[in-house]
Design a protein around this motif. Structure first.
Motif, mmCIF file in Angstrom:
data_model
loop_
_atom_site.group_PDB
_atom_site.id
_atom_site.type_symbol
_atom_site.label_atom_id
_atom_site.label_comp_id
_atom_site.label_asym_id
_atom_site.label_seq_id
_atom_site.Cartn_x
_atom_site.Cartn_y
_atom_site.Cartn_z
ATOM 1 N N LYS A 132 -3.434 -1.881 7.429
ATOM 2 C CA LYS A 132 -3.863 -3.066 6.684
ATOM 3 C C LYS A 132 -2.972 -3.310 5.470
ATOM 4 N N LEU A 133 -2.673 -2.249 4.749
ATOM 5 C CA LEU A 133 -1.839 -2.391 3.562
ATOM 6 C C LEU A 133 -0.415 -2.783 3.940
ATOM 7 N N SER A 161 -3.950 -5.581 -3.038
ATOM 8 C CA SER A 161 -4.756 -4.962 -4.085
ATOM 9 C C SER A 161 -6.007 -4.322 -3.496
ATOM 10 N N MET A 162 -6.691 -5.050 -2.633
ATOM 11 C CA MET A 162 -7.936 -4.556 -2.051
ATOM 12 C C MET A 162 -7.681 -3.337 -1.162
ATOM 13 N N HIS A 163 -6.683 -3.394 -0.299
ATOM 14 C CA HIS A 163 -6.463 -2.294 0.638
ATOM 15 C C HIS A 163 -5.857 -1.062 -0.034
ATOM 16 N N ALA A 164 -5.089 -1.261 -1.089
ATOM 17 C CA ALA A 164 -4.607 -0.101 -1.844
ATOM 18 C C ALA A 164 -5.788 0.603 -2.515
ATOM 19 N N LEU A 177 0.832 5.830 -0.716
ATOM 20 C CA LEU A 177 0.712 4.385 -0.894
ATOM 21 C C LEU A 177 1.938 3.803 -1.577
ATOM 22 N N ASP A 178 2.474 4.527 -2.549
ATOM 23 C CA ASP A 178 3.636 4.041 -3.292
ATOM 24 C C ASP A 178 4.885 3.938 -2.417
ATOM 25 N N THR A 179 4.942 4.728 -1.375
ATOM 26 C CA THR A 179 6.153 4.761 -0.540
ATOM 27 C C THR A 179 5.942 4.128 0.832
ATOM 28 N N LEU A 180 4.835 3.448 1.017
ATOM 29 C CA LEU A 180 4.552 2.840 2.314
ATOM 30 C C LEU A 180 5.665 1.904 2.785
ATOM 31 N N PRO A 181 6.266 1.082 1.914
ATOM 32 C CA PRO A 181 7.364 0.250 2.406
ATOM 33 C C PRO A 181 8.547 1.067 2.959
ATOM 34 N N GLY A 182 8.674 2.304 2.545
ATOM 35 C CA GLY A 182 9.739 3.180 3.033
ATOM 36 C C GLY A 182 9.239 4.212 4.027
ATOM 37 N N TRP A 183 8.228 3.853 4.802
ATOM 38 C CA TRP A 183 7.605 4.813 5.716
ATOM 39 C C TRP A 183 8.603 5.439 6.682
ATOM 40 N N HIS A 184 9.697 4.754 6.981
ATOM 41 C CA HIS A 184 10.700 5.306 7.901
ATOM 42 C C HIS A 184 11.279 6.624 7.374
#
Length: 146
Positions: free
Chosen positions: A39-40, A53-56, A69-76
């Motif tokens: 979701k995030l 904001s809600m899903h974090a 959560l802070d590194t989710l955009p870099g999950w790779h």
């Protein structure tokens, strides 16, 4: 950013139906951490400030560490995502960016199928579809975090 209007009060029956989808998601049996990450991630891709904001916050309340959560955009690259989570996040990225998707997604699907049953693939795709729909409400009507 000022909200365009309150879509909850504008069409309460529609919004009741939209939010009833959470009961279906809860009944899938997919791990809560996985669902919150999906979701995030979709909300990040779609730029839905309200949903991010809600899903974090929901993820933190479920005990997902800030570093995740802070590194989710870099999950790779981040080491704390399981193979199952990576497959789900790759599927999320793919289905959220349909216009960017190539025509040959077989390797992506194989990675997903290695981690999920057919039921789970279906349920995960439902979760991705629902959050993408909700992002359209948040972005389209400029819903700001509470």
């Amino acid at each position: 950013m000022k909200a365009r209007f309150d879509f909850y009060s504008a069409s309460p029956d529609t919004m009741k139906a939209v939010f009833a989808t959470q009961k279906v998601i809860d009944a899938t049996g997919l791990e809560h951490r996985l669902v919150e990450l999906v979701k995030l991630r979709a909300s990040q891709i779609n730029g839905c400030l309200f949903c991010m904001s809600m899903h974090a916050a929901d993820a933190r309340n479920r005990g997902i560490p800030n570093e995740v959560l802070d590194t989710l955009p870099g999950w790779h690259e981040a080491p704390w995502f399981s193979q199952r989570e990576r497959a789900a996040l790759a599927w999320t990225d793919h289905l959220t960016r349909l216009s960017d998707a190539g025509h040959d997604d077989e390797a992506l699907y194989r990675a997903l199928a290695d981690q999920f049953t057919e039921k789970e693939c279906t349920d995960l795709t439902y979760v991705i579809g629902v959050i993408n729909m909700l992002n359209r409400f948040g972005v389209g009507f400029r819903r700001a975090p509470d």
